[in-house]
Design a protein around this motif. Structure first.
Motif, PDB file in Angstrom:
ATOM      1  N   PHE A  63      68.569  33.849  42.677  1.00 21.80           N
ATOM      2  CA  PHE A  63      67.923  34.651  41.639  1.00 21.80           C
ATOM      3  C   PHE A  63      67.218  33.676  40.697  1.00 21.80           C
ATOM      4  N   GLY A  89      68.727  38.976  38.623  1.00 25.00           N
ATOM      5  CA  GLY A  89      69.656  39.721  39.453  1.00 25.00           C
ATOM      6  C   GLY A  89      71.099  39.447  39.101  1.00 25.00           C
ATOM      7  N   VAL A  98      72.682  47.037  37.544  1.00 27.37           N
ATOM      8  CA  VAL A  98      71.873  47.034  38.756  1.00 27.37           C
ATOM      9  C   VAL A  98      71.625  48.459  39.227  1.00 27.37           C
ATOM     10  N   VAL A 103      66.917  46.239  41.415  1.00 25.16           N
ATOM     11  CA  VAL A 103      67.687  45.352  42.282  1.00 25.16           C
ATOM     12  C   VAL A 103      66.759  44.390  43.024  1.00 25.16           C
ATOM     13  N   PRO A 104      67.121  43.108  43.127  1.00 21.79           N
ATOM     14  CA  PRO A 104      66.320  42.188  43.927  1.00 21.79           C
ATOM     15  C   PRO A 104      66.210  42.696  45.362  1.00 21.79           C
TER      16      PRO A 104
END
Length: 577
Positions: A63, A89, A98, A103-104
């Motif tokens: 991240f 993240g 999240v 969200v990544p």
């Protein structure tokens, strides 16, 4: 869902790994599909590039937002991530914020990108001018890589769409149905078997880092351990939700899954190709030194699969103390420090352990000092070309003041600690020198832990379970390293989980372990702490609050990115999002 990957984009500049190795930097121009796969060198470079993202999920910079980077260690109860006000993240998982919008998407995007690339390679393999033997082994590698990336998807999301050998374009209708969890597990098992049948047990020389039979069997071990775990049985967190219980987990519970997981780990052990890296001679009297040294070695007996890198200062720049040129973050929590037992192997909470809260780092498991930098850690610095030991202190009350006081708690570290694991002690980021390290993806210690856990859940703590755990404790330098006799299954379960936590710390396992065990609602739903050391008239250790972690039941799985569901509305979102 599946982004169209330009072959030129794959081959323009490869992520560098190993000098004189299979991932050397390569520059190519004016390539198209025909020129790529009609040339043996270009085709091999295409396959090699699929390896370059293998370690993304556990990468310490997974991240990465501007100057603030962290990985899964900052997303669970291992460490505090840098810059508490960032929206990375790791902050989302730590704070429980999240959701599908933020969200990544790297797990979805990178995995399917590389699965598509593997499919491209396999499609063109018949016309690539490889020898027959090279075609056979490179085909096996592509199957392994495809299985690897599907496992990444599985551990994040549960069941996902299986695209088989298809290579979709923007004009194609892509599948909008997630396959059942069991189907994805079976697909990955088939990919591992296809790879293991034609690959050498180990890879050596310039092929070191490529998939091997050992790696394929080890991936099966990891997969079947996850598949047997509570999160992925009896419907998991989707129990009672029709249509999702079989997608995110097996809808039933089958105790034989633990036996299959134990057998898979046993098959790796039976290869007799790997062993725990032990070094009891380089530093006389320094117990457990092999645990520290193995991570600085490019080649060792323990790495089954590694993410190759050029000589580097990757971890020194990220994890080391600021006075040595590190960014100082993420930084371990007190909870992580407390997880390390005493040198006699007893938890610090055991009244017979000998733990002294006024001297908390004395007589501890040697892995503590090899994994975490704490107040009064002794580090080597270099002046006039001579190594000199320097004690690092975390506060400014040291008299006389030391240069390392800039590393102090609330200055360089938010918790009073820094990560030391895998850092090369001979390298200083703001000095000369690089490390030959590569990052572990699968190592033999994990296989022993996998076996012990699965065998204990299957038949209980038999002698083989004791042997597997005690081998790790012996290498760690615990004295005595033996476990108490007569442990029941529950006691052994807790011992294995404690051992797994400290042995595999900061390698990307803890985040998923607490989820598959379904204990994250406890471990990741509490106040996390740090340590202040006051060196006034007397030395005192004062624990303080760092961050309250928040965990929601939905977070046992990652949400599918909203951007993907928007493209493919037939995809079912994971439960509770």
């Amino acid at each position: 869902m599946y982004r169209i990957l330009s072959i030129v984009g794959f081959l323009v500049i490869f992520q560098a790994c190993q000098k004189s190795g299979f991932l050397d930097q390569t520059t190519t121009t004016s390539l198209n599909e025909e020129s790529t796969f009609s040339d043996s060198a270009n085709a091999m470079a295409f396959l090699n590039n699929i390896y370059s993202n293998m370690g993304f999920a556990s990468d310490p910079k997974r991240f990465n937002g501007g100057s603030y980077a962290a990985g899964l260690e900052a997303s669970c109860d291992e460490a505090e991530g840098p810059n508490a006000s960032s929206s990375n993240g790791f902050i989302q998982f730590a704070t429980g914020t999240v959701n599908p919008t933020v969200v990544p998407d790297d797990a979805w995007r990178a995995s399917y990108n590389n699965i598509r690339a593997a499919n491209q390679f396999l499609k063109h393999l018949p016309v690539i001018p490889f020898s027959n033997s090279l075609k056979q082994t490179s085909k096996a590698e592509a199957h392994f890589l495809r299985g690897w990336y599907y496992f990444m998807l599985l551990e994040h999301y549960g069941g996902v769409p299986i695209i088989g050998d298809s290579i979709y374009t923007t004009e194609d209708q892509m599948p909008q149905t997630r396959n059942a969890f069991s189907s994805v597990v079976n697909y990955i098992l088939d990919e591992c078997d296809s790879a293991a049948a034609y690959l050498p047990v180990t890879q050596t020389g310039s092929n070191y880092g490529r998939a091997s039979k050992g790696a394929a069997l080890a991936l099966k071990s990891r997969l079947l351990l996850y598949a047997a775990s509570p999160l992925f049985n009896d419907g998991g967190i989707a129990k009672g939700i029709d249509g999702l219980d079989s997608i995110v987990a097996y809808p039933d519970t089958d105790p034989t899954r633990w036996a299959k997981a134990a057998e898979a780990a046993r098959n790796v052990i039976a290869l007799n190709a790997y062993s725990l890296y032990v070094d009891s001679t380089t530093v006389s009297g320094q117990l457990g030194y092999g645990f520290m040294d193995l991570f600085t070695k490019r080649y060792n007996t323990e790495y089954i699969l590694a993410h190759m890198m050029e000589s580097n200062k990757y971890l020194e720049s990220l994890w080391d103390v600021p006075s040595r040129g590190g960014s100082g973050g993420p930084v371990p929590y007190q909870e992580m420090v407390d997880a390390f037992p005493m040198a006699n192997g007893l938890p610090i909470t055991d009244p017979n352990s000998g733990y002294d809260p006024q001297n908390p780092y004395k007589n501890r498991d040697p892995r503590l000092d090899y994994s975490i930098i704490h107040d009064s850690t002794l580090r080597i610095t270099y002046g006039a070309n001579q190594p000199t030991p320097v004690t690092l202190y975390w506060n400014t009350k040291v008299s006389p003041a030391v240069a390392a006081s800039g590393d102090a708690v609330h200055k360089g570290t938010a918790t009073g600690y820094y990560i030391f694991k895998m850092i090369d002690p001979d390298i200083i980021n703001n000095g000369i020198g690089t490390s030959p390290r590569c990052l572990p993806l699968i190592r033999y210690a994990e296989i022993l832990l996998n076996y012990a856990e699965a065998q204990n859940e299957s038949v209980g703590p038999d002698n083989s379970v004791y042997q597997a755990i005690e081998a790790i404790r012996q290498r760690a330098g615990l004295r005595p390293y033996t476990l108490p006799e007569g442990m029941d299954q529950g006691q052994m379960r807790e011992a294995i989980r404690r051992e797994r936590r400290v042995e595999l710390a900061f390698e990307g396992f803890r985040f998923f372990d607490v989820r598959r065990w379904m204990i994250a609602d406890s471990t990741d739903n509490q106040m996390m702490h740090g340590m202040e050391v006051d060196r006034g008239t007397t030395v005192s250790y004062n624990e303080f609050n760092v961050r309250k972690h928040n965990f929601k039941k939905a977070m046992y799985l990652w949400p599918l990115p909203l951007s993907e569901i928007s493209k493919l509305p037939g995809l079912k979102q994971n439960p509770l999002y």
